[in-house]
Design a protein around this motif. Structure first.
Motif, PDB file in Angstrom:
ATOM      1  N   ALA A 160       0.682  -1.265  -0.033  1.00 43.17           N
ATOM      2  CA  ALA A 160      -0.073  -0.055   0.007  1.00 43.17           C
ATOM      3  C   ALA A 160       0.761   1.286   0.120  1.00 43.17           C
ATOM      4  O   ALA A 160       0.498   2.312  -0.575  1.00 43.17           O
ATOM      5  N   VAL A 161       1.933   1.191   0.737  1.00 37.19           N
ATOM      6  CA  VAL A 161       2.734   2.471   0.895  1.00 37.19           C
ATOM      7  C   VAL A 161       3.455   2.716  -0.528  1.00 37.19           C
ATOM      8  O   VAL A 161       3.501   3.685  -1.069  1.00 37.19           O
ATOM      9  N   ALA A 162       4.122   1.698  -0.969  1.00 41.04           N
ATOM     10  CA  ALA A 162       4.770   1.619  -2.363  1.00 41.04           C
ATOM     11  C   ALA A 162       3.717   2.106  -3.406  1.00 41.04           C
ATOM     12  O   ALA A 162       4.229   3.107  -4.355  1.00 41.04           O
ATOM     13  N   MET A 163       2.591   1.667  -3.653  1.00 36.40           N
ATOM     14  CA  MET A 163       1.758   2.086  -4.432  1.00 36.40           C
ATOM     15  C   MET A 163       1.154   3.537  -4.224  1.00 36.40           C
ATOM     16  O   MET A 163       0.917   4.387  -5.110  1.00 36.40           O
ATOM     17  N   GLU A 164       0.879   4.053  -3.131  1.00 37.73           N
ATOM     18  CA  GLU A 164       0.469   5.281  -2.555  1.00 37.73           C
ATOM     19  C   GLU A 164       1.950   6.238  -3.158  1.00 37.73           C
ATOM     20  O   GLU A 164       1.483   7.391  -3.552  1.00 37.73           O
ATOM     21  N   ALA A 165       2.950   5.898  -2.932  1.00 38.49           N
ATOM     22  CA  ALA A 165       4.254   6.766  -3.328  1.00 38.49           C
ATOM     23  C   ALA A 165       4.192   6.955  -4.994  1.00 38.49           C
ATOM     24  O   ALA A 165       4.182   7.949  -5.650  1.00 38.49           O
ATOM     25  N   ALA A 166       3.848   5.727  -5.667  1.00 39.20           N
ATOM     26  CA  ALA A 166       3.852   5.700  -7.127  1.00 39.20           C
ATOM     27  C   ALA A 166       2.790   6.473  -7.595  1.00 39.20           C
ATOM     28  O   ALA A 166       2.664   7.280  -8.634  1.00 39.20           O
ATOM     29  N   MET A 167       1.549   6.704  -6.877  1.00 36.08           N
ATOM     30  CA  MET A 167       0.531   7.305  -7.337  1.00 36.08           C
ATOM     31  C   MET A 167       0.601   8.810  -7.077  1.00 36.08           C
ATOM     32  O   MET A 167       0.100   9.617  -8.005  1.00 36.08           O
ATOM     33  N   LEU A 168       1.366   9.224  -6.059  1.00 35.13           N
ATOM     34  CA  LEU A 168       1.630  10.539  -5.775  1.00 35.13           C
ATOM     35  C   LEU A 168       2.636  11.188  -6.531  1.00 35.13           C
ATOM     36  O   LEU A 168       2.489  12.368  -6.932  1.00 35.13           O
ATOM     37  N   ALA A 169       3.766  10.530  -6.841  1.00 29.13           N
ATOM     38  CA  ALA A 169       4.882  11.029  -7.696  1.00 29.13           C
ATOM     39  C   ALA A 169       4.501  11.382  -9.012  1.00 29.13           C
ATOM     40  O   ALA A 169       4.106  10.497  -9.641  1.00 29.13           O
ATOM     41  N   PRO A 170       4.509  12.675  -9.426  1.00 30.47           N
ATOM     42  CA  PRO A 170       4.195  12.888 -10.839  1.00 30.47           C
ATOM     43  C   PRO A 170       4.748  12.319 -12.135  1.00 30.47           C
ATOM     44  O   PRO A 170       4.454  11.914 -13.132  1.00 30.47           O
ATOM     45  N   ASN A 171       6.069  11.751 -11.907  1.00 35.08           N
ATOM     46  CA  ASN A 171       6.994  11.350 -12.768  1.00 35.08           C
ATOM     47  C   ASN A 171       7.178   9.719 -12.386  1.00 35.08           C
ATOM     48  O   ASN A 171       8.432   9.274 -12.786  1.00 35.08           O
ATOM     49  N   ALA A 172       6.430   9.058 -11.844  1.00 38.79           N
ATOM     50  CA  ALA A 172       6.597   7.916 -11.252  1.00 38.79           C
ATOM     51  C   ALA A 172       6.092   6.744 -12.218  1.00 38.79           C
ATOM     52  O   ALA A 172       4.926   7.063 -12.864  1.00 38.79           O
ATOM     53  N   GLU A 173       7.009   5.452 -12.391  1.00 43.08           N
ATOM     54  CA  GLU A 173       6.373   4.396 -13.073  1.00 43.08           C
ATOM     55  C   GLU A 173       6.282   3.262 -12.200  1.00 43.08           C
ATOM     56  O   GLU A 173       7.065   3.224 -11.171  1.00 43.08           O
ATOM     57  N   VAL A 174       5.771   2.378 -12.422  1.00 45.83           N
ATOM     58  CA  VAL A 174       5.670   1.038 -11.484  1.00 45.83           C
ATOM     59  C   VAL A 174       5.589  -0.151 -12.258  1.00 45.83           C
ATOM     60  O   VAL A 174       5.073  -0.336 -13.466  1.00 45.83           O
ATOM     61  N   SER A 175       6.111  -1.219 -11.710  1.00 46.99           N
ATOM     62  CA  SER A 175       6.244  -2.605 -12.217  1.00 46.99           C
ATOM     63  C   SER A 175       5.013  -3.141 -12.247  1.00 46.99           C
ATOM     64  O   SER A 175       4.154  -2.955 -11.586  1.00 46.99           O
ATOM     65  N   MET A 176       5.099  -4.470 -12.854  1.00 46.46           N
ATOM     66  CA  MET A 176       4.020  -5.588 -12.764  1.00 46.46           C
ATOM     67  C   MET A 176       3.850  -5.782 -11.331  1.00 46.46           C
ATOM     68  O   MET A 176       5.112  -5.649 -10.405  1.00 46.46           O
ATOM     69  N   PHE A 177       2.945  -6.670 -10.689  1.00 45.54           N
ATOM     70  CA  PHE A 177       3.102  -7.121  -9.392  1.00 45.54           C
ATOM     71  C   PHE A 177       2.312  -8.336  -9.337  1.00 45.54           C
ATOM     72  O   PHE A 177       1.176  -8.303  -9.902  1.00 45.54           O
ATOM     73  N   PRO A 178       2.821  -9.206  -8.831  1.00 49.32           N
ATOM     74  CA  PRO A 178       3.954  -9.618  -8.289  1.00 49.32           C
ATOM     75  C   PRO A 178       4.924  -9.580  -9.412  1.00 49.32           C
ATOM     76  O   PRO A 178       4.813 -10.018 -10.493  1.00 49.32           O
ATOM     77  N   TRP A 179       6.274  -9.212  -9.283  1.00 57.52           N
ATOM     78  CA  TRP A 179       7.258  -9.214 -10.227  1.00 57.52           C
ATOM     79  C   TRP A 179       8.488 -10.156  -9.738  1.00 57.52           C
ATOM     80  O   TRP A 179       9.128 -10.659 -10.608  1.00 57.52           O
ATOM     81  N   LYS A 180       8.550 -10.557  -8.380  1.00 54.90           N
ATOM     82  CA  LYS A 180       9.407 -11.713  -8.123  1.00 54.90           C
ATOM     83  C   LYS A 180       8.954 -12.935  -8.065  1.00 54.90           C
ATOM     84  O   LYS A 180       9.759 -14.063  -8.200  1.00 54.90           O
ATOM     85  N   GLU A 181       7.810 -13.262  -8.158  1.00 53.68           N
ATOM     86  CA  GLU A 181       7.284 -14.592  -8.189  1.00 53.68           C
ATOM     87  C   GLU A 181       5.890 -14.768  -9.088  1.00 53.68           C
ATOM     88  O   GLU A 181       5.174 -13.847  -9.432  1.00 53.68           O
ATOM     89  N   PRO A 182       6.120 -16.076 -10.093  1.00 47.88           N
ATOM     90  CA  PRO A 182       7.012 -16.931 -10.185  1.00 47.88           C
ATOM     91  C   PRO A 182       8.410 -16.247 -10.749  1.00 47.88           C
ATOM     92  O   PRO A 182       8.424 -14.965 -11.331  1.00 47.88           O
ATOM     93  N   THR A 183       9.462 -16.951 -10.384  1.00 50.06           N
ATOM     94  CA  THR A 183      10.997 -16.192 -10.700  1.00 50.06           C
ATOM     95  C   THR A 183      10.973 -16.001 -12.036  1.00 50.06           C
ATOM     96  O   THR A 183      12.039 -15.178 -12.665  1.00 50.06           O
ATOM     97  N   GLU A 184      10.357 -16.574 -13.074  1.00 47.27           N
ATOM     98  CA  GLU A 184      10.507 -16.136 -14.343  1.00 47.27           C
ATOM     99  C   GLU A 184      10.287 -14.960 -14.728  1.00 47.27           C
ATOM    100  O   GLU A 184      10.276 -14.323 -15.944  1.00 47.27           O
ATOM    101  N   ARG A 185       9.531 -14.008 -13.743  1.00 44.72           N
ATOM    102  CA  ARG A 185       9.099 -12.610 -13.803  1.00 44.72           C
ATOM    103  C   ARG A 185      10.061 -11.772 -13.841  1.00 44.72           C
ATOM    104  O   ARG A 185      10.287 -10.625 -14.056  1.00 44.72           O
ATOM    105  N   ILE A 186      11.373 -12.053 -12.945  1.00 42.83           N
ATOM    106  CA  ILE A 186      12.268 -11.302 -12.720  1.00 42.83           C
ATOM    107  C   ILE A 186      13.069 -10.734 -13.886  1.00 42.83           C
ATOM    108  O   ILE A 186      13.269  -9.505 -13.927  1.00 42.83           O
ATOM    109  N   PRO A 187      13.357 -11.336 -14.854  1.00 43.10           N
ATOM    110  CA  PRO A 187      13.821 -10.995 -16.018  1.00 43.10           C
ATOM    111  C   PRO A 187      13.194  -9.821 -16.660  1.00 43.10           C
ATOM    112  O   PRO A 187      13.779  -9.000 -17.359  1.00 43.10           O
ATOM    113  N   LEU A 188      11.763  -9.844 -16.751  1.00 44.48           N
ATOM    114  CA  LEU A 188      10.971  -8.934 -17.299  1.00 44.48           C
ATOM    115  C   LEU A 188      11.005  -7.543 -16.465  1.00 44.48           C
ATOM    116  O   LEU A 188      11.215  -6.411 -16.799  1.00 44.48           O
ATOM    117  N   ALA A 189      11.125  -7.679 -15.150  1.00 45.99           N
ATOM    118  CA  ALA A 189      11.608  -6.660 -14.237  1.00 45.99           C
ATOM    119  C   ALA A 189      12.646  -5.988 -14.510  1.00 45.99           C
ATOM    120  O   ALA A 189      12.901  -4.574 -14.508  1.00 45.99           O
TER     121      ALA A 189
END
Length: 251
Positions: free
Chosen positions: A205-234
């Motif tokens: 919730a805190v990470a997403m609130e910061a992402a929503m507030l910051a005018p030049n923020a981007e956010v990754s997919m979630f979850p990005w660590k599981e499965p581990t096959e997603r990590i290279p995409l992140a």
């Protein structure tokens, strides 16, 4: 292995690669060390040293590290930021980008606050933050873990000094991302990429609130660590983000 010294502070650091400077901050809370980068979800040195001058250090007074210095109880977050900026000064680096895990999130926000003209862009991976239902999570954890081990190595310190330090760090402004306010993030023009996690120390919730507030923020997919096959995409998204904001002229 190299050391940067300033007064009573001695910071162990390492460099790898060449290119625009990229400061790397390992996770592990107050026990953040360079070795922690190799056990992160991905190794940022291995991933980015071909394009960037990667710089990492042991956090001051991390129990498994070799950086030492006083406990500055009145300004704990700023003391660590002094070390990060001082290391950049020592290396003759003006502008840089920064990628940090866990405690690196609050550190990055503080770096942006302290040196907005120097921090070109920031990547906050699984950033730590404060949850209303567990305000003392970090204080309690460090009083039980980090503090006692530090005292074994540092006879010049006392339990009272550790308590004062952690109280100022994690209890005095125990909200949001610890180092900056929501209003600061709302007006922060520095580009940031946030990769959220969802554990007690890294609240989604805190990470997403910061992402929503910051005018030049981007956010990754979630979850990005599981499965581990997603990590290279992140990692691919991080690489694209860094390239998009990397100045054409080297620092």
């Amino acid at each position: 292995m190299s050391f940067y010294e300033k007064g009573p502070v001695r910071i162990r650091y390492e460099e790898a690669g060449a290119g625009f400077p990229l400061l790397l901050i390992a996770g592990g809370g107050l026990n953040s060390t360079m070795a922690g980068l190799r056990t992160a979800p991905f190794d940022p040195v291995a991933e980015f040293k071909d394009e960037y001058r990667c710089i990492a250090s042991d956090l001051r007074n991390a129990n498994a590290g070799e950086s030492t210095g006083p406990l500055e109880a009145e300004r704990p977050w700023d003391a660590y930021t002094d070390d990060h900026l001082g290391l950049m000064d020592h290396l003759g680096i003006d502008r840089f980008m920064v990628l940090g895990f866990c405690i690196g999130g609050p550190f990055i926000w503080n770096l942006i606050k302290r040196a907005p003209d120097r921090v070109v862009a920031g990547v906050l991976a699984q950033p730590s933050g404060s949850r209303p239902e567990a305000r003392d999570l970090f204080y309690d954890g460090n009083m039980k873990g980090w503090g006692p081990e530090l005292l074994k190595r540092r006879p010049d310190l006392t339990t009272e000094m550790v308590d004062k330090f952690l109280t100022r760090m994690y209890r005095t402004d125990a909200d949001f991302v610890f180092t900056v306010t929501r209003d600061f993030v709302r007006h922060c023009e520095t580009p940031v990429l946030i990769l959220p996690d969802d554990i007690p120390q890294h609240p989604y919730a805190v990470a997403m609130e910061a992402a929503m507030l910051a005018p030049n923020a981007e956010v990754s997919m979630f979850p990005w660590k599981e499965p581990t096959e997603r990590i290279p995409l992140a990692v691919r998204q991080i690489r694209s983000f860094l390239r998009a904001h990397r100045p054409t002229q080297r620092a």
